[in-house]
Design an enzyme around this catalytic site. Structure first.
Site, PDB file in Angstrom:
ATOM      1  N   GLU A  58      45.401  30.680  35.283  1.00 14.40           N
ATOM      2  CA  GLU A  58      45.880  29.502  34.544  1.00 14.40           C
ATOM      3  C   GLU A  58      44.703  28.642  34.101  1.00 14.40           C
ATOM      4  O   GLU A  58      43.640  28.643  34.745  1.00 14.40           O
ATOM      5  CB  GLU A  58      46.812  28.690  35.458  1.00 14.40           C
ATOM      6  CG  GLU A  58      47.386  27.445  34.788  1.00 14.40           C
ATOM      7  CD  GLU A  58      48.578  26.851  35.532  1.00 14.40           C
ATOM      8  OE1 GLU A  58      48.829  27.223  36.700  1.00 14.40           O
ATOM      9  OE2 GLU A  58      49.270  26.001  34.927  1.00 14.40           O
ATOM     10  N   GLU A 206      58.746  27.799  35.276  1.00 14.70           N
ATOM     11  CA  GLU A 206      59.280  26.711  36.115  1.00 14.70           C
ATOM     12  C   GLU A 206      59.991  25.671  35.244  1.00 14.70           C
ATOM     13  O   GLU A 206      59.677  24.475  35.301  1.00 14.70           O
ATOM     14  CB  GLU A 206      58.162  26.078  36.968  1.00 14.70           C
ATOM     15  CG  GLU A 206      57.609  27.046  37.990  1.00 14.70           C
ATOM     16  CD  GLU A 206      56.769  26.416  39.103  1.00 14.70           C
ATOM     17  OE1 GLU A 206      56.479  25.221  39.050  1.00 14.70           O
ATOM     18  OE2 GLU A 206      56.394  27.163  40.026  1.00 14.70           O
ATOM     19  N   TYR A 273      55.766  29.767  47.108  1.00 19.12           N
ATOM     20  CA  TYR A 273      54.492  29.435  47.764  1.00 19.12           C
ATOM     21  C   TYR A 273      54.728  29.226  49.254  1.00 19.12           C
ATOM     22  O   TYR A 273      55.794  28.775  49.668  1.00 19.12           O
ATOM     23  CB  TYR A 273      53.907  28.163  47.147  1.00 19.12           C
ATOM     24  CG  TYR A 273      53.300  28.403  45.784  1.00 19.12           C
ATOM     25  CD1 TYR A 273      52.033  28.960  45.674  1.00 19.12           C
ATOM     26  CD2 TYR A 273      53.991  28.090  44.619  1.00 19.12           C
ATOM     27  CE1 TYR A 273      51.457  29.187  44.425  1.00 19.12           C
ATOM     28  CE2 TYR A 273      53.432  28.316  43.366  1.00 19.12           C
ATOM     29  CZ  TYR A 273      52.160  28.867  43.283  1.00 19.12           C
ATOM     30  OH  TYR A 273      51.594  29.102  42.054  1.00 19.12           O
ATOM     31  N   GLU A 324      54.534  34.050  41.061  1.00 22.03           N
ATOM     32  CA  GLU A 324      53.620  33.108  41.713  1.00 22.03           C
ATOM     33  C   GLU A 324      53.955  33.132  43.195  1.00 22.03           C
ATOM     34  O   GLU A 324      55.087  32.845  43.586  1.00 22.03           O
ATOM     35  CB  GLU A 324      53.766  31.689  41.142  1.00 22.03           C
ATOM     36  CG  GLU A 324      53.234  31.558  39.738  1.00 22.03           C
ATOM     37  CD  GLU A 324      53.191  30.116  39.208  1.00 22.03           C
ATOM     38  OE1 GLU A 324      53.017  29.176  40.018  1.00 22.03           O
ATOM     39  OE2 GLU A 324      53.334  29.946  37.992  1.00 22.03           O
ATOM     40  N   GLN A 375      46.027  32.200  42.653  1.00 17.91           N
ATOM     41  CA  GLN A 375      45.663  32.704  41.356  1.00 17.91           C
ATOM     42  C   GLN A 375      44.396  33.548  41.496  1.00 17.91           C
ATOM     43  O   GLN A 375      43.804  33.571  42.566  1.00 17.91           O
ATOM     44  CB  GLN A 375      45.423  31.557  40.395  1.00 17.91           C
ATOM     45  CG  GLN A 375      46.658  30.692  40.177  1.00 17.91           C
ATOM     46  CD  GLN A 375      46.535  29.729  38.995  1.00 17.91           C
ATOM     47  OE1 GLN A 375      45.578  29.783  38.218  1.00 17.91           O
ATOM     48  NE2 GLN A 375      47.491  28.830  38.862  1.00 17.91           N
TER      49      GLN A 375
HETATM   50  O1  AHR Z   1      49.813  27.784  40.443  1.00 15.97           O
HETATM   51  C1  AHR Z   1      49.779  26.405  40.313  1.00 15.97           C
HETATM   52  C2  AHR Z   1      51.096  25.851  39.764  1.00 15.97           C
HETATM   53  O2  AHR Z   1      52.125  26.097  40.651  1.00 15.97           O
HETATM   54  C3  AHR Z   1      51.577  26.450  38.476  1.00 15.97           C
HETATM   55  O3  AHR Z   1      51.008  25.848  37.377  1.00 15.97           O
HETATM   56  C4  AHR Z   1      53.049  26.188  38.513  1.00 15.97           C
HETATM   57  O4  AHR Z   1      53.793  27.168  37.831  1.00 15.97           O
HETATM   58  C5  AHR Z   1      53.374  26.134  39.999  1.00 15.97           C
HETATM   59  O5  AHR Z   1      54.089  25.013  40.332  1.00 15.97           O
END
Ligand code: AHR
Length: 518
Positions: A58, A206, A273, A324, A375
């Site tokens: 990103e 998102e 996450y 993600e 990432q």
């Molecule tokens: O990976 C960081 C951020 O986490 C991304 O921009 C978003 O899609 C998510 O909330």
């Protein structure tokens, strides 16, 4: 040592109860410090798609600018502007698919800002990630150049939040139309007569949050509208990816699918996450346990979302994508200032987290289409770290090495592994096979317990085995710029006796063994 084999439950969380009866009792015997699993070579789950080992880049902090792209005039060794060391490390690992340009950034990205003469590219504010001014010097052509260098298939995330169907349609035509149209000619004028043939297109990111703060019904209606204009140009059939839930959100999926009413994307992306309560290198043991325990919830969410989608006739055709995932720790402000937004060190704990995630993908191979860790460089659970955007050093993290250990699974068929223990911090195991080769990956997430593993091969006999292990007793140990090789894979002894395979699995370790079987 604690008793490990104390409950007749399974780590393969699918159909756990029905499988219990199938495990021969003598294989899961009395309580001991030995942890026993059965590798059922005849029970196939599905293909371990190389796409499970995909990545995400990103425009955030020093991921793209400084991490991957230093510019052609940089004193940092580069290949046409791409950081040479990063390219070499990533090429060696193999990056099946690379998602770009966001993240939250995607829904505020206007692709025209990143093509054509550099001087004419407008400077824009990156509203999501620190309000810095983005000069657009890394755009569509530069991203495609990166994909070519590392051998990755591109995955573009389109702008739904602040963009229009027309804008996305043009981007696809610009990338994929072979010749003849004004947009194809513009691409050729900008350096690529050959179409880019981009297959993967995310319809937003998102959109329940930074991508427009929408309700699932609003997003689904927009999805329907955008999908009408996402067309095939030349021989590249686009693969559309709809925005799915953040974590285990059933409401979003139901609202989306109900409103689609018969239409369906090719893929559906969930984000998950694993939050952490401490700074990356200052985790307490309790917080490490807490974070690593989240992975069972990730596995449950994959199963649940798959089941939800399968409840819709058209849902069965949708590939579930986890585009993600990864640990998201408490990031020290001083480090962010020094190295870039969301710059996060990867420790032995993170390496274990990567192993837990990758084991899940093998075990749920039949339910998943693609997974992209967040990432690739310098942001969150990254594979590589550089000492900021201008730093020369580039280190491979524990996460990089965990991915390396899983590489032999790519393209093999995942097989069922049965065990008697399913607590969140129990050793995690997955296996795959192809011809005479069986690959087994084992992760011990505990910080205070070394275990002995005994794997019984059912349906095959092993002739020999080779092991590699990533291990450090300190969960906060990491590869730093001063000590870049503190935690690297080492050969690990494996004892093979017919259908019995034994190895030690010390606390905080990720191991892969490759068996030559008949
Ligand atoms: O990976 C960081 C951020 O986490 C991304 O921009 C978003 O899609 C998510 O909330």
């Amino acid at each position: 040592m604690n008793a490990l084999v104390n409950r007749r439950r399974f780590i393969g969380r699918t159909a756990a109860l029905s499988l219990t009866a199938l495990v021969p009792r003598n294989l899961l015997a009395e309580a001991s410090s030995t942890y026993r699993v059965v590798l059922r070579t005849g029970s196939e789950i599905g293909l371990v798609k190389p796409e499970f080992h995909s990545h995400f880049a990103e425009h955030l902090g020093s991921c793209v600018y400084g991490g991957l792209w230093v510019g052609k005039n940089s004193p940092i060794p580069n290949i046409e502007g791409y950081r040479k060391q990063a390219i070499e490390y990533l090429k060696d690992l193999g990056v099946p698919v690379l998602r770009w340009p966001g993240g939250c950034y995607a829904d505020d990205y206007h692709w025209r800002d990143g093509i054509g003469a550099l001087k004419q590219r407008p400077k824009r504010v990156n509203i999501h990630w620190g309000g810095y001014v983005e000069d657009g010097s890394f755009g569509t052509h530069e991203f495609m150049g990166l994909c070519r260098l590392i051998g990755a298939e591109p995955y573009f995330a389109g702008n739904v939040g602040s963009g229009t169907p027309h804008e996305l349609q043009d981007w696809i035509e610009y990338c994929n139309m072979p010749s003849g149209s004004a947009l194809a000619e513009e691409r050729a004028k900008n350096g690529s007569a050959e179409p880019f043939r981009v297959r993967y297109w995310g319809i937003g990111n998102e959109n329940w949050g930074c991508g427009g703060d929408m309700r699932p019904e609003t997003y689904a209606n927009l999805y329907r509208q955008f999908a009408v204009y996402v067309r095939q140009y030349g021989d590249t059939k686009p693969f559309l990816i709809g925005c799915g839930p953040g974590g285990p959100d059933r409401r979003w999926t139901r609202g989306f699918m109900d409103t689609l009413d018969g239409r369906h994307p090719d893929g559906y992306s969930m984000h998950y996450y694993e939050g952490g309560a401490d700074r990356p290198t200052e985790f307490t043991a309790a917080h490490s346990d807490e974070q690593l325990s989240i992975f069972t919830k990730v596995e449950d969410a994959i199963i649940e979302q798959r089941t939800l989608l399968d409840g819709y006739r058209e849902g069965r055709k949708i590939g579930l994508i986890l585009d993600e995932w990864g640990v998201w720790d408490k990031i020290p402000e001083a480090e962010e200032k020094r190295y870039g937004k969301l710059w996060q060190q990867s420790t032995m704990r993170s390496g274990v987290a990567a192993g837990l995630g990758l084991n899940i993908f093998n075990r749920q191979a039949d339910k998943l289409y693609m997974c992209n860790i967040a990432q690739i460089v310098n942001v969150l659970q990254s594979l590589l770290l550089t000492d900021g955007a201008e730093g020369r050093d580039c280190v491979r993290t524990t996460t990089y090495y965990a991915f390396h250990l899983f590489k032999p699974h790519r393209g093999k068929t995942a097989i069922r592994v049965e065990s008697a223990e399913s607590s969140p911090l129990a050793p995690s195991v997955s296996a795959s096979k192809l011809a005479n080769e069986i690959v087994v990956s084992l992760v011990n997430p505990k910080h205070d317990e070394d275990v002995s593993m005994e794997c019984t091969l059912q349906g095959a006999t092993a002739k020999s085995g080779k092991g590699q292990i990533l291990h450090d007793t300190d969960w906060n140990a990491c590869n730093s710029f001063e000590n870049p090789n503190r935690v690297v894979p080492q050969p690990h002894p494996v004892s093979v006796d017919g259908n019995r395979i034994r190895l030690d699995l010390p606390r905080l370790s990720v191991a892969t063994i490759i068996l030559d079987a008949a």
